[in-house]
Design a protein around this motif. Structure first.
Motif, PDB file in Angstrom:
ATOM      1  N   GLU A 359     -75.390  57.348  19.545  1.00 24.31           N
ATOM      2  CA  GLU A 359     -75.660  58.578  18.813  1.00 24.31           C
ATOM      3  C   GLU A 359     -76.492  59.547  19.646  1.00 24.31           C
ATOM      4  O   GLU A 359     -76.343  60.766  19.528  1.00 24.31           O
ATOM      5  N   LEU A 360     -77.355  59.018  20.479  1.00 24.75           N
ATOM      6  CA  LEU A 360     -78.191  59.871  21.311  1.00 24.75           C
ATOM      7  C   LEU A 360     -77.426  60.450  22.488  1.00 24.75           C
ATOM      8  O   LEU A 360     -77.695  61.586  22.913  1.00 24.75           O
ATOM      9  N   PHE A 361     -76.486  59.689  23.023  1.00 21.76           N
ATOM     10  CA  PHE A 361     -75.728  60.137  24.192  1.00 21.76           C
ATOM     11  C   PHE A 361     -74.254  59.837  23.978  1.00 21.76           C
ATOM     12  O   PHE A 361     -73.831  58.671  24.049  1.00 21.76           O
ATOM     13  N   ASN A 362     -73.485  60.879  23.707  1.00 21.96           N
ATOM     14  CA  ASN A 362     -72.039  60.706  23.565  1.00 21.96           C
ATOM     15  C   ASN A 362     -71.322  61.911  24.158  1.00 21.96           C
ATOM     16  O   ASN A 362     -71.940  62.932  24.485  1.00 21.96           O
ATOM     17  N   ASN A 363     -70.018  61.796  24.276  1.00 17.96           N
ATOM     18  CA  ASN A 363     -69.227  62.812  24.974  1.00 17.96           C
ATOM     19  C   ASN A 363     -68.872  64.024  24.120  1.00 17.96           C
ATOM     20  O   ASN A 363     -68.260  64.966  24.625  1.00 17.96           O
ATOM     21  N   HIS A 364     -69.244  64.005  22.862  1.00 21.08           N
ATOM     22  CA  HIS A 364     -68.868  65.107  21.983  1.00 21.08           C
ATOM     23  C   HIS A 364     -69.473  66.436  22.436  1.00 21.08           C
ATOM     24  O   HIS A 364     -68.869  67.501  22.224  1.00 21.08           O
ATOM     25  N   TYR A 365     -70.632  66.400  23.071  1.00 20.31           N
ATOM     26  CA  TYR A 365     -71.335  67.633  23.418  1.00 20.31           C
ATOM     27  C   TYR A 365     -71.009  68.142  24.820  1.00 20.31           C
ATOM     28  O   TYR A 365     -71.611  69.112  25.283  1.00 20.31           O
ATOM     29  N   ASN A 384     -77.564  67.970  21.753  1.00 19.68           N
ATOM     30  CA  ASN A 384     -77.340  66.994  20.700  1.00 19.68           C
ATOM     31  C   ASN A 384     -78.502  67.091  19.699  1.00 19.68           C
ATOM     32  O   ASN A 384     -79.649  66.802  20.052  1.00 19.68           O
ATOM     33  N   PRO A 385     -78.266  67.496  18.439  1.00 17.50           N
ATOM     34  CA  PRO A 385     -79.364  67.672  17.480  1.00 17.50           C
ATOM     35  C   PRO A 385     -80.210  66.408  17.282  1.00 17.50           C
ATOM     36  O   PRO A 385     -81.433  66.512  17.101  1.00 17.50           O
ATOM     37  N   VAL A 386     -79.590  65.248  17.331  1.00 19.39           N
ATOM     38  CA  VAL A 386     -80.334  63.999  17.151  1.00 19.39           C
ATOM     39  C   VAL A 386     -81.323  63.802  18.303  1.00 19.39           C
ATOM     40  O   VAL A 386     -82.507  63.503  18.104  1.00 19.39           O
ATOM     41  N   THR A 387     -80.825  63.984  19.521  1.00 20.24           N
ATOM     42  CA  THR A 387     -81.677  63.800  20.696  1.00 20.24           C
ATOM     43  C   THR A 387     -82.772  64.853  20.758  1.00 20.24           C
ATOM     44  O   THR A 387     -83.933  64.555  21.095  1.00 20.24           O
ATOM     45  N   GLN A 389     -84.148  66.438  18.230  1.00 20.26           N
ATOM     46  CA  GLN A 389     -85.174  66.134  17.232  1.00 20.26           C
ATOM     47  C   GLN A 389     -86.072  64.988  17.701  1.00 20.26           C
ATOM     48  O   GLN A 389     -87.293  65.021  17.510  1.00 20.26           O
ATOM     49  N   LEU A 390     -85.471  63.978  18.323  1.00 22.35           N
ATOM     50  CA  LEU A 390     -86.256  62.853  18.848  1.00 22.35           C
ATOM     51  C   LEU A 390     -87.276  63.346  19.877  1.00 22.35           C
ATOM     52  O   LEU A 390     -88.453  62.954  19.849  1.00 22.35           O
ATOM     53  N   ILE A 391     -86.837  64.229  20.781  1.00 25.36           N
ATOM     54  CA  ILE A 391     -87.733  64.764  21.810  1.00 25.36           C
ATOM     55  C   ILE A 391     -88.882  65.528  21.170  1.00 25.36           C
ATOM     56  O   ILE A 391     -90.051  65.361  21.540  1.00 25.36           O
ATOM     57  N   HIS A 392     -88.567  66.375  20.197  1.00 21.40           N
ATOM     58  CA  HIS A 392     -89.611  67.176  19.549  1.00 21.40           C
ATOM     59  C   HIS A 392     -90.614  66.284  18.812  1.00 21.40           C
ATOM     60  O   HIS A 392     -91.827  66.527  18.861  1.00 21.40           O
ATOM     61  N   ARG A 393     -90.106  65.253  18.135  1.00 24.39           N
ATOM     62  CA  ARG A 393     -90.998  64.324  17.427  1.00 24.39           C
ATOM     63  C   ARG A 393     -92.022  63.713  18.377  1.00 24.39           C
ATOM     64  O   ARG A 393     -93.231  63.724  18.114  1.00 24.39           O
ATOM     65  N   TYR A 394     -91.532  63.179  19.462  1.00 24.21           N
ATOM     66  CA  TYR A 394     -92.433  62.427  20.340  1.00 24.21           C
ATOM     67  C   TYR A 394     -93.270  63.336  21.236  1.00 24.21           C
ATOM     68  O   TYR A 394     -94.349  62.934  21.683  1.00 24.21           O
ATOM     69  N   MET A 395     -92.797  64.552  21.492  1.00 22.39           N
ATOM     70  CA  MET A 395     -93.672  65.516  22.163  1.00 22.39           C
ATOM     71  C   MET A 395     -94.835  65.887  21.243  1.00 22.39           C
ATOM     72  O   MET A 395     -95.983  66.004  21.688  1.00 22.39           O
ATOM     73  N   ALA A 396     -94.530  66.072  19.944  1.00 22.57           N
ATOM     74  CA  ALA A 396     -95.584  66.398  18.978  1.00 22.57           C
ATOM     75  C   ALA A 396     -96.580  65.259  18.851  1.00 22.57           C
ATOM     76  O   ALA A 396     -97.806  65.481  18.804  1.00 22.57           O
ATOM     77  N   ILE A 397     -96.081  64.035  18.795  1.00 22.96           N
ATOM     78  CA  ILE A 397     -96.961  62.867  18.693  1.00 22.96           C
ATOM     79  C   ILE A 397     -97.845  62.753  19.934  1.00 22.96           C
ATOM     80  O   ILE A 397     -99.055  62.476  19.845  1.00 22.96           O
TER      81      ILE A 397
END
Length: 499
Positions: A359-365, A384-387, A389-397
């Motif tokens: 889900e984090l890395f696929n060929n759709h994008y 990729n919106p999932v990836t 969002q994950l980056i933003h979450r952990y940058m904020a943390i």
């Protein structure tokens, strides 16, 4: 360039002036002499000059200076017409024609006013994005676009233009004219405020550039740069909107009709840079005026800032500013991709801490001409919106953790008597806004991005960045010219103003 205040016209080198002094000794009043203490703020040439006499204002004293001596004494570019036969009349002319070292405090208050307008336009821009109003105006008319449609016929014409856009065809074909007016006014208000910022900045700036008594050359360069950034921001705004109107581009990035997240983040980045530039310049003007007004107190504050034990916390303040800025920009990527509408749980993303690798890395994008082997990772990291969002979450943390650790370290320095109370309070402010921002971010995510919470979250990012910048600024050392001027004033030496 060094400028002389009344009662002080020139300080000359002992060796080169001895012959001239003997020549005019009968014409000159008695000269007062003094030998000040050695100062680290003064160049060797000026230390030597200070050992000699202070020339009275009306003394017809003349002495030839070499190019090197002139530059060491007066700084800046050489003025050949004044190098030979420098006299008191020339010194007075220089003083009247040159700009001061410090700016008028009115300039600082004006900069803060413009910064408040920039703060407002960032919030309104966020609302424009949240209400999906940014593509309602399909043309860029910098001058005539300031006037909205006034008649029913004008509204019908504007609505017909919108009907030709991909957004209307694919998403908003159900809209009537009243619905269109609602989104139109958001975008029109955003653009109108942008024009107002340009006028509120450029007209006073031109006056300050023309009138030499309010601003220094150093600040003028900054003002011109920020004026250019305001103009560039308008161009970037249209460049961003255009990305949502181009059907071929939308097809290539497999996107619904919306602006490019890259261009949106670029637009947000330039707005933040302009905002910080206005604040830093205004703060600097106020601090320098405060230093020159009360040099004795300024010396005490400068000595505190020169304490080597503050070196570590100063570097930490820079790091906090960088991470707060980067986290805010990653939030721009989230907004551009509507990535906040997925995985509306915290701290986990769904049932797990991390989504699956597929889900984090696929060929759709991948785009049409991309190479899956070389482009897959960066495309997913940025599109990729999932990836994202994950980056933003952990940058904020990460940013939040760093701020809390810095808060603990600042308390420790305060207890040891190293960190002044004003700086400690600033760090407390950073920590307080960080807590509020994290709470707003989690609430915005859990409640699936309601407009009110999302707008507050964006405003919180600006306020957090503001306090990080303020903490960093307060830890910064004054520039060299101010140090020198404060040192001279504090020791009651000739009041020399530097360019």
């Amino acid at each position: 360039m060094f400028m002389f205040k009344p009662n002080v016209l020139a300080m000359v080198n002992k060796q080169r002036s001895s012959m001239a002094i003997r020549q005019y000794s009968k014409q000159l009043p008695k000269l007062s002499t003094y030998t000040p203490k050695r100062s680290i703020f003064l160049t060797p040439a000026i230390r030597n000059l200070q050992k000699k006499s202070v020339i009275p204002e009306k003394a017809p004293f003349r002495v030839d200076l070499s190019d090197k001596e002139y530059k060491e004494i007066f700084g800046g570019q050489i003025q050949p017409q004044l190098v030979k036969g420098f006299d008191s009349e020339s010194a007075l002319k220089i003083k009247k024609s040159q700009r001061p070292i410090d700016c008028d405090v009115k300039v600082a208050y004006w900069l803060f006013f413009v910064a408040s307008l920039v703060f407002s336009i960032i919030i309104i821009g966020g609302l424009t994005r949240l209400t999906e109003s940014g593509l309602s105006i399909t043309e860029w008319k910098p001058i005539t676009g300031a006037i909205p449609p006034l008649t029913q016929a004008d509204w019908e014409e504007e609505f017909n233009k919108y009907k030709e856009s991909p957004e209307f065809k694919q998403l908003n074909s159900h809209m009537n004219l009243d619905d269109f007016k609602y989104i139109f006014y958001y975008e029109w208000g955003h653009r109108l405020l942008g024009r107002a910022i340009g006028i509120a900045f450029v007209i006073p700036m031109l006056y300050f550039l023309y009138n030499r008594k309010y601003t220094s050359r150093r600040v003028n360069f900054r003002l011109v740069a920020m004026a250019g950034l305001i103009g560039l921001q308008g161009f970037i705004g249209w460049w961003m909107v255009k990305s949502g109107l181009d059907e071929d581009e939308l097809l290539d990035r497999k996107s619904k009709p919306t602006v490019s997240q890259y261009r949106l983040t670029t637009h947000l980045t330039t707005a933040f840079i302009l905002y910080l530039g206005l604040l830093y310049t205004g703060w600097g003007i106020l601090r320098e005026n405060k230093y020159l007004k009360n040099p004795q107190e300024a010396i005490k504050g400068i000595k505190i800032l020169q304490d080597p034990r503050l070196y570590k916390i100063r570097n930490i303040s820079r790091l906090l500013l960088v991470f707060a800025f980067a986290t805010a920009m990653s939030g721009g990527m989230v907004a551009g991709l509507d990535a906040g509408l997925i995985y509306n749980t915290f701290p986990k993303m769904g049932e797990t801490w991390f989504p699956s690798s597929g889900e984090l890395f696929n060929n759709h994008y991948l785009h049409k001409n991309d190479d899956p082997r070389s482009d897959k990772i960066w495309r997913n990291l940025l599109e990729n919106p999932v990836t994202v969002q994950l980056i933003h979450r952990y940058m904020a943390i990460t940013t939040f953790t760093m701020i809390m650790a810095s808060q603990w370290y600042a308390i420790k320095l305060r207890k040891q008597g190293i960190l002044p109370r004003s700086l400690s309070k600033s760090m407390h402010g950073v920590a307080g806004f960080a807590v509020a921002q994290v709470a707003l971010g989690i609430s915005t995510l859990i409640y699936i991005v309601p407009i009110e919470l999302a707008s507050l979250h964006q405003g919180g990012a600006i306020l957090l960045l503001t306090w990080c910048a303020l903490f960093n600024f307060k830890l910064g050392k004054p520039r060299y010219a101010i140090l020198r001027a404060v040192k001279m004033l504090a020791e009651k030496k000739p009041q020399v103003r530097a360019q």
